[in-house]
Design a protein around this motif. Structure first.
Motif: not given
Length: 179
Positions: A157-179
Motif C-alpha cells: 500500500a505504501h508503494a502504491i500510494d507513491k505512484w503518480p496516478i494514485r497521488q492524483q486519485e488521492i487529490r481528486d478524492r480530497k477535492a470531492a470531499i471539500r465540495e
C-alpha cells in the motif's frame, strides 16, 4: 460454469470504470450480481441474493483467465508467480495479501496468481518470472515493482500510494470531499 465465472470476472473488471470510488464500485458489483442472481432465481425458483465477497472484488484470479490489457486504467494488478502452488513463499504471499483486503480494494487492486510454468499464460510470457516473483503493475500497465520475496500489504500500500496516478486519485478524492 466457466462461462459464468468469466462473465463475473469481466463484470468485476468493467464496473470500476463507471464507479467514482470503491464503495460505488462494490455497490455496482452487488447490483450486477443481484440482477444475475435474480435471473438465476427466476429460472430455478430460489430467491436468495448474496453480497459481493472479497474474492469477487480482489481475487485471487488465475492468470489463464485474465488479460492485463483488460485491466488498463481500471485496476492495479498484483501478480504472484511461483513454479508450484506448494512454494512456501507463494503461500505466504497469498496469506499476507488476504489478511488485509480492505486496503487493497481501496487501491483498486486485483490479485492474479500463476503457479504453473507449463501453462505459458499471456501474463507469464509478458513478465517472464523466474521462480517466485511478486509484481505490482500500475493502472497504466507499467510494471512498477518486482520482488523475489513476499511483501506485506502495508508495504504494498505504501508503494502504491507513491505512484503518480494514485497521488492524483488521492487529490481528486480530497477535492470531492471539500465540495
Amino acid at each position: 460454469m466457466r462461462q459464468l465465472f468469466l462473465v463475473g470476472v469481466a463484470a468485476v473488471f468493467a464496473l470500476p470504470v463507471l464507479a467514482q470510488d470503491t464503495v460505488a464500485a462494490a455497490e455496482a458489483v452487488a447490483d450486477a450480481a443481484g440482477a444475475e442472481q435474480s435471473a438465476d432465481a427466476a429460472a430455478d425458483g430460489s430467491a436468495e441474493t448474496d453480497e459481493p465477497t472479497v474474492a469477487d472484488l480482489l481475487g485471487p484470479f488465475e492468470a489463464a483467465d485474465v488479460s492485463l490489457d483488460d485491466l488498463l486504467w481500471t485496476r492495479r494488478p498484483i501478480v504472484v508467480f511461483a513454479d508450484t502452488p506448494a512454494d512456501p513463499r507463494f503461500q505466504k504471499q497469498l496469506e499476507l495479501l488476504l489478511e488485509r483486503p480492505d486496503e487493497l480494494i481501496a487501491r483498486d487492486v486485483v490479485i492474479i496468481v500463476d503457479s504453473d510454468p507449463k501453462a505459458r499464460t499471456e501474463i507469464r510470457t509478458r513478465l517472464r518470472p523466474r521462480g517466485f516473483m511478486l509484481t505490482l503493475i500500475a493502472k497504466d500497465g507499467r510494471v512498477n515493482l518486482r520482488k523475489p520475496f513476499p511483501w506485506d500489504v502495508r508495504e504494498i500500500a505504501h508503494a502504491i500510494d507513491k505512484w503518480p496516478i494514485r497521488q492524483q486519485e488521492i487529490r481528486d478524492r480530497k477535492a470531492a470531499i471539500r465540495e
